[in-house]
Design an enzyme around this catalytic site. Structure first.
Site, PDB file in Angstrom:
ATOM      1  CG  LEU A  67       7.598   3.291 -18.362  1.00  0.00           C
ATOM      2  CD1 LEU A  67       8.858   2.838 -17.069  1.00  0.00           C
ATOM      3  CD2 LEU A  67       8.651   4.084 -19.335  1.00  0.00           C
ATOM      4  CE  LYS A 113       8.465  -6.027 -11.147  1.00  0.00           C
ATOM      5  NZ  LYS A 113       7.780  -6.053  -9.736  1.00  0.00           N
ATOM      6  CB  ALA A 122      -0.887  -0.037   1.287  1.00  0.00           C
ATOM      7  CB  ILE A 125       0.613   0.321  -8.161  1.00  0.00           C
ATOM      8  CG1 ILE A 125       0.987   0.777  -9.249  1.00  0.00           C
ATOM      9  CG2 ILE A 125      -0.946  -0.520  -8.458  1.00  0.00           C
ATOM     10  CD1 ILE A 125       1.627  -0.428  -9.993  1.00  0.00           C
ATOM     11  CE  LYS A 179      -2.264   9.026  -0.426  1.00  0.00           C
ATOM     12  NZ  LYS A 179      -3.554   9.634  -0.890  1.00  0.00           N
ATOM     13  CG  ASP A 210      10.131  -7.887   5.990  1.00  0.00           C
ATOM     14  OD1 ASP A 210      10.163  -8.150   4.889  1.00  0.00           O
ATOM     15  OD2 ASP A 210      11.057  -7.977   6.839  1.00  0.00           O
TER      16      ASP A 210
END
Length: 293
Positions: free
Chosen positions: A183, A158, A14, A18, A45, A61
């Site tokens: 991207l 990824k 969070a 994104i 935030k 973590d």
């Protein structure tokens, strides 16, 4: 996935761009949220979310399974993303282990109905003889040995983390869907962004694509809420195929760099990647994205 009222979902990480945007949008759609922050983002935030009765902030973590399990517990859905400012061989191992922890926690939680796993177009496009292949879509995978050979660490991380997640999801019957995005266009975008390793080759291959944050968040919401969503989805707004588009991106990355002189020798590259699967899903989902906004 049914009505979002009274649903509790976990957004992890969070503290990422994104993740933070997802928390804000999901709140507007009526969800209760476990905001699992890895601690690299905006503390202000996180503090603002703490004031909401529908957000519970977790300090997680990604390498600590128990902290992940605590955040996931009681949630009907999990939105997972992992991003780092730089990548090397060590970070590849970290991201793979983190993906395993998250999917294991989801498999152990009886309440999780769907996992939306944020991956990347870089997990799709890198392989030997790629110029001879057909157009790229979500059925393609980057080849780990190719990524290692050319030190494409972001792509390797990824690819291997997503493959790890899929293997565990299929083995443990976890309903998982992945979003393989281009991207991300953001104010902090710079030439050091790890996605951009190999950008000239991506451009020449017709697979250099970008995505705006709004579409990326819309795609995540659509994929989570649509009962028809399955498998992998490529997500991007724009393919960089024209010389002027390449120049615009270069200027965005390095605003102080001089503009290249115009040249008649520059050619338009043929786009060789498509996101028809996501476009079709979002078209069918239609006005549902505007509900409760």
């Amino acid at each position: 996935m049914g009505s979002q009222e009274a649903k509790t979902v976990c957004v992890m990480d969070a503290s990422s761009r994104i993740g933070a945007a997802l928390v804000d949008r999901l709140l507007r759609r009526g969800y209760t949220i476990h905001a699992a922050a890895f601690g690299r983002g905006d503390e202000a935030k996180a503090a603002s979310w703490s004031e909401s009765k529908r957000v519970r902030v977790f300090r997680s973590d990604p390498l600590d399974y128990h902290s992940i399990a605590d955040a996931v517990r009681g949630c009907s859905g999990v939105f997972y993303s992992f991003d780092n400012d730089s990548y090397d061989e060590f970070m590849v191992e970290v991201e793979v282990r983190a993906a395993h922890n998250v999917l294991e926690a989801c498999a152990q939680a009886d309440t999780v109905e769907r996992v939306v796993f944020s991956s990347s177009v870089t997990a799709v496009i890198w392989k030997e003889n790629r110029k001879l292949a057909e157009d790229v879509d979500e059925r393609d995978w980057s080849e780990p040995n190719f990524c290692r050979k050319y030190k494409l660490w972001h792509a390797l991380a990824k690819t291997l983390s997503e493959k790890t997640a899929w293997a565990l999801a299929m083995d443990r019957s976890v309903n998982m869907v992945s979003v393989n995005s281009g991207l991300l266009i953001e104010p902090e975008l710079s030439p050091s962004n790890p996605y951009l390793k190999g950008a000239p080759e991506m451009y020449e291959d017709g697979v250099l694509v970008t995505v705006e944050l709004k579409l990326l968040i819309d795609a995540h919401i659509c994929i989570f809420e649509s009962t028809d969503a399955f498998g992998r989805y490529l997500c991007f707004n724009h393919a960089i195929c024209r010389p002027e588009d390449a120049v615009k991106l270069a200027q965005m990355l390095s605003p102080l760099a001089p503009s290249p002189p115009p040249s008649d020798e520059l050619r338009v590259i043929q786009e060789r990647i498509q996101s028809k699967k996501l476009n079709k899903l979002m078209l069918e989902f239609g006005d549902e994205l505007q509900v409760a906004e």
